[in-house]
Design a protein around this motif. Sequence first.
Motif, PDB file in Angstrom:
ATOM      1  N   GLY A   1       0.820  -1.213   0.000  1.00  0.00           N
ATOM      2  CA  GLY A   1       0.000   0.000   0.000  1.00  0.00           C
ATOM      3  C   GLY A   1       0.852   1.261   0.000  1.00  0.00           C
ATOM      4  N   LEU A   2       2.112   1.121  -0.359  1.00  0.00           N
ATOM      5  CA  LEU A   2       3.010   2.283  -0.376  1.00  0.00           C
ATOM      6  C   LEU A   2       3.755   2.334  -1.708  1.00  0.00           C
ATOM      7  CD1 LEU A   2       4.675   2.037   3.149  1.00  0.00           C
ATOM      8  CD2 LEU A   2       3.000   3.741   2.407  1.00  0.00           C
ATOM      9  N   ARG A   3       3.957   3.555  -2.177  1.00  0.00           N
ATOM     10  CA  ARG A   3       4.731   3.749  -3.398  1.00  0.00           C
ATOM     11  C   ARG A   3       5.935   4.616  -3.060  1.00  0.00           C
ATOM     12  NH1 ARG A   3       2.675   7.333  -8.599  1.00  0.00           N
ATOM     13  NH2 ARG A   3       4.444   6.875  -9.950  1.00  0.00           N
ATOM     14  N   LEU A   4       7.065   4.234  -3.587  1.00  0.00           N
ATOM     15  CA  LEU A   4       8.258   5.055  -3.356  1.00  0.00           C
ATOM     16  C   LEU A   4       8.609   5.793  -4.640  1.00  0.00           C
ATOM     17  CD1 LEU A   4      10.741   5.781  -1.512  1.00  0.00           C
ATOM     18  CD2 LEU A   4      11.953   3.988  -2.753  1.00  0.00           C
ATOM     19  N   VAL A   5       8.715   7.109  -4.513  1.00  0.00           N
ATOM     20  CA  VAL A   5       9.199   7.914  -5.639  1.00  0.00           C
ATOM     21  C   VAL A   5      10.484   8.580  -5.172  1.00  0.00           C
ATOM     22  CG1 VAL A   5       8.709   9.792  -7.231  1.00  0.00           C
ATOM     23  CG2 VAL A   5       6.824   8.413  -6.326  1.00  0.00           C
ATOM     24  N   HIS A   6      11.569   8.376  -5.891  1.00  0.00           N
ATOM     25  CA  HIS A   6      12.784   9.081  -5.475  1.00  0.00           C
ATOM     26  C   HIS A   6      13.618   9.532  -6.667  1.00  0.00           C
ATOM     27  CE1 HIS A   6      14.467   5.085  -6.036  1.00  0.00           C
ATOM     28  NE2 HIS A   6      15.687   5.559  -5.871  1.00  0.00           N
ATOM     29  N   THR A   7      14.522  10.416  -6.390  1.00  0.00           N
ATOM     30  CA  THR A   7      15.307  11.019  -7.465  1.00  0.00           C
ATOM     31  C   THR A   7      16.610  10.263  -7.673  1.00  0.00           C
ATOM     32  OG1 THR A   7      16.356  12.473  -5.852  1.00  0.00           O
ATOM     33  CG2 THR A   7      14.419  13.329  -6.990  1.00  0.00           C
ATOM     34  N   HIS A   8      17.090  10.305  -8.898  1.00  0.00           N
ATOM     35  CA  HIS A   8      18.435   9.821  -9.208  1.00  0.00           C
ATOM     36  C   HIS A   8      19.186  10.987  -9.846  1.00  0.00           C
ATOM     37  CE1 HIS A   8      18.109   5.113  -9.396  1.00  0.00           C
ATOM     38  NE2 HIS A   8      17.954   5.592  -8.186  1.00  0.00           N
ATOM     39  N   LEU A   9      20.375  11.242  -9.338  1.00  0.00           N
ATOM     40  CA  LEU A   9      21.101  12.412  -9.826  1.00  0.00           C
ATOM     41  C   LEU A   9      22.063  12.097 -10.966  1.00  0.00           C
ATOM     42  CD1 LEU A   9      21.710  13.985  -6.342  1.00  0.00           C
ATOM     43  CD2 LEU A   9      20.403  15.054  -8.185  1.00  0.00           C
ATOM     44  N   ALA A  10      22.550  10.853 -11.006  1.00  0.00           N
ATOM     45  CA  ALA A  10      23.576  10.542 -12.012  1.00  0.00           C
ATOM     46  C   ALA A  10      22.976  10.079 -13.337  1.00  0.00           C
ATOM     47  CB  ALA A  10      24.538   9.493 -11.462  1.00  0.00           C
ATOM     48  N   GLY A  11      21.681  10.195 -13.477  1.00  0.00           N
ATOM     49  CA  GLY A  11      21.041   9.887 -14.752  1.00  0.00           C
ATOM     50  C   GLY A  11      20.664   8.436 -14.950  1.00  0.00           C
ATOM     51  N   GLU A  12      21.034   7.537 -13.998  1.00  0.00           N
ATOM     52  CA  GLU A  12      20.721   6.122 -14.211  1.00  0.00           C
ATOM     53  C   GLU A  12      19.260   5.837 -13.860  1.00  0.00           C
ATOM     54  OE1 GLU A  12      22.117   7.167 -11.544  1.00  0.00           O
ATOM     55  OE2 GLU A  12      21.834   5.825  -9.833  1.00  0.00           O
ATOM     56  N   ALA A  13      18.697   4.857 -14.554  1.00  0.00           N
ATOM     57  CA  ALA A  13      17.295   4.504 -14.310  1.00  0.00           C
ATOM     58  C   ALA A  13      17.223   3.603 -13.064  1.00  0.00           C
ATOM     59  CB  ALA A  13      16.705   3.816 -15.531  1.00  0.00           C
ATOM     60  N   ILE A  14      16.292   2.660 -13.040  1.00  0.00           N
ATOM     61  CA  ILE A  14      16.102   1.841 -11.834  1.00  0.00           C
ATOM     62  C   ILE A  14      17.267   0.876 -11.616  1.00  0.00           C
ATOM     63  CG2 ILE A  14      14.644   0.019 -10.882  1.00  0.00           C
ATOM     64  CD1 ILE A  14      12.294   1.702 -12.245  1.00  0.00           C
ATOM     65  N   SER A  15      17.831   0.915 -10.432  1.00  0.00           N
ATOM     66  CA  SER A  15      19.015   0.103 -10.137  1.00  0.00           C
ATOM     67  C   SER A  15      18.618  -1.220  -9.473  1.00  0.00           C
ATOM     68  CB  SER A  15      19.939   0.862  -9.184  1.00  0.00           C
ATOM     69  OG  SER A  15      19.287   1.031  -7.939  1.00  0.00           O
ATOM     70  N   ASP A  16      19.590  -2.112  -9.321  1.00  0.00           N
ATOM     71  CA  ASP A  16      19.333  -3.387  -8.652  1.00  0.00           C
ATOM     72  C   ASP A  16      18.905  -3.177  -7.207  1.00  0.00           C
ATOM     73  OD1 ASP A  16      19.901  -4.769 -10.882  1.00  0.00           O
ATOM     74  OD2 ASP A  16      21.903  -5.435 -10.274  1.00  0.00           O
ATOM     75  N   GLU A  17      19.503  -2.168  -6.588  1.00  0.00           N
ATOM     76  CA  GLU A  17      19.103  -1.883  -5.209  1.00  0.00           C
ATOM     77  C   GLU A  17      17.636  -1.466  -5.129  1.00  0.00           C
ATOM     78  OE1 GLU A  17      22.526   0.505  -3.284  1.00  0.00           O
ATOM     79  OE2 GLU A  17      23.048  -1.097  -4.706  1.00  0.00           O
ATOM     80  N   ASP A  18      17.221  -0.670  -6.116  1.00  0.00           N
ATOM     81  CA  ASP A  18      15.814  -0.255  -6.154  1.00  0.00           C
ATOM     82  C   ASP A  18      14.913  -1.483  -6.268  1.00  0.00           C
ATOM     83  OD1 ASP A  18      16.462   2.430  -6.038  1.00  0.00           O
ATOM     84  OD2 ASP A  18      16.585   2.627  -8.228  1.00  0.00           O
TER      85      ASP A  18
END
Length: 511
Positions: A57-74
């Motif tokens: 029931g939660l959505r996470l929206v966060h910024t990436h500064l180095a231009g990369e899309a969704i990472s493995d950690e994400d």
Amino acid sequence: MGPELARALCQLSFDLNRQIGLLLQRSGKVEAVIVGDYRGIMIPQLSHIRSRGRLKGLRLVHTHLAGEAISDEDLMDLLFLRLDMLSVVTVAPDGLPEQLHSVHLLPNSKDGKNWAFLPPVHPANQTDSFEDFIHALEGEFTRKASGKDVENGIDKAILVSVSSQSKIRAEESLRELSELARSGDVLVLAEVLQQRRKINPRLILGKGKLADIMIQALQLNANLLIFDQELNPSQIRSITDYTDLRVIDRTQLILDIFARRALSREGKVQVEMAQLKYMLPRLSSRDDALSRLTGGIGARGPGETKLEIDKRRINDRLARLAKELKKVSRERYQRRSRRRKKDLPVLSFVGYTNAGKSTLLNTLTQSTIVAEDKLFATLDPTSRRLRFPRDMEVIVTDTVGFIRNLPADLLQAFKATLEELEEADLLVHVVDLSNPCFRDQMKVVDELLRDLDLGTIPCLKLFNKADRVAEDTILLEGIAGEGLVVSALDAETLAPFLEQAQVIMGKILHS
Ligand SMILES: Nc1nc2c(ncn2[C@@H]2O[C@H](COP(=O)(O)OP(=O)(O)OP(=O)(O)O)[C@@H](O)[C@H]2O)c(=O)[nH]1
Ligand SMILES: [Mg+2]
């Protein structure tokens, strides 16, 4: 997420030169604002938030500064936290939002993946309603799972074995765990076997494997993880926190089966004592963990004493139970001495659980005590009279089956019942010849008999379920030299056994 919010988020993130995240509830309300560093953010503990349905029931929206899309950690965050969705806004070199990348979990794996990416969009061009999307997704998860839903209250489990044993042993052990689960009326949805030389001391499994299991649990709608090895209290706690699933080990499963199967007052008292003793060292100041630990399968803890018990009360109860047990044992002793006076010799069946002890007793004495294809079908000892071929009457007793790694508390608790075995003039060790691991099982039984100081009583081996084994196996194993080969279902095969038992009994009684 509206374009203004995206812009503000990116600007702030750009100015601070740190990732910024918003944890959003479905209503749009902000659950938490997270400030990270340039490379990443740490999501706070969410275990206090109860899931709504399958997803958190939660959505996470966060910024990436180095231009990369969704990472493995994400991706790991998405999996472990069961987020509705995880989105990344990439921040352009001028501090403005660039693209919105999103990923969500899937009810069915596709190409071995349990997640799917949405096509990236500019935050200003988002058209679809997030609310509708999640609603539909949650619906899919529920539909997928409901086909597997049995009636309410039945636990649906994934079995987990992390083992440094040989593959064959590990597989047999897992098979036995599955049988145990069946005996405990737990529905087994999946089995995970991992062979490792070194076992992670905190989580038992590697994080990646644990993530796989969580996804499987999510897709199959499992609510329980059953581990084949004994877990210590802090392991149970970490795995529970990590996965948000109920976690029990083999010992607790066995205790639960016993709790449900014990019929006699004595059996019930013994099991409750074992359960309380198992629980005692596992109590912590964290009351939350207590409710989980006392839960067991189907939340059948020891009676009403569930949530609110504390150590002192457990100890009080233990003392009371011990007193009661003493009383019942005294009565049993008196019963026994009455029988002694009649001077009937006693023959006792012992053996691994499910070997066919009760079936033998039934066939020999035309009784109808419960014998079924379940582990620990018998918990309370039963005695019957049996007339041997040449005019001799004996008492035959059926006892609780043995199992490898029998929980020590349980063995202790059942010592009273097993004491009956001390009275036996002849032990008949029943072996399930059709089990591929029957040699291991025999070893377990022999060791337990020794532990119980019963190693000195004459013992006759009976290799049972011969009807399920090919003749050459019997020859190959050289079994005929070790004992008799029978099928408890076929009275005719038992005639040589009766002959031999009578001869042995006769010798013992006249010596
Ligand atoms: N094919 C075959 N099945 C048998 C034989 N003996 C027992 N069984 C089956 O094996 C299962 C277990 O038998 P039980 O008599 O309940 O075994 P037990 O040793 O009393 O088991 P616990 O009480 O759980 O320790 C039942 O389904 C029996 O029908 C046999 O000789 N041949
Ligand atoms: Mg039985």
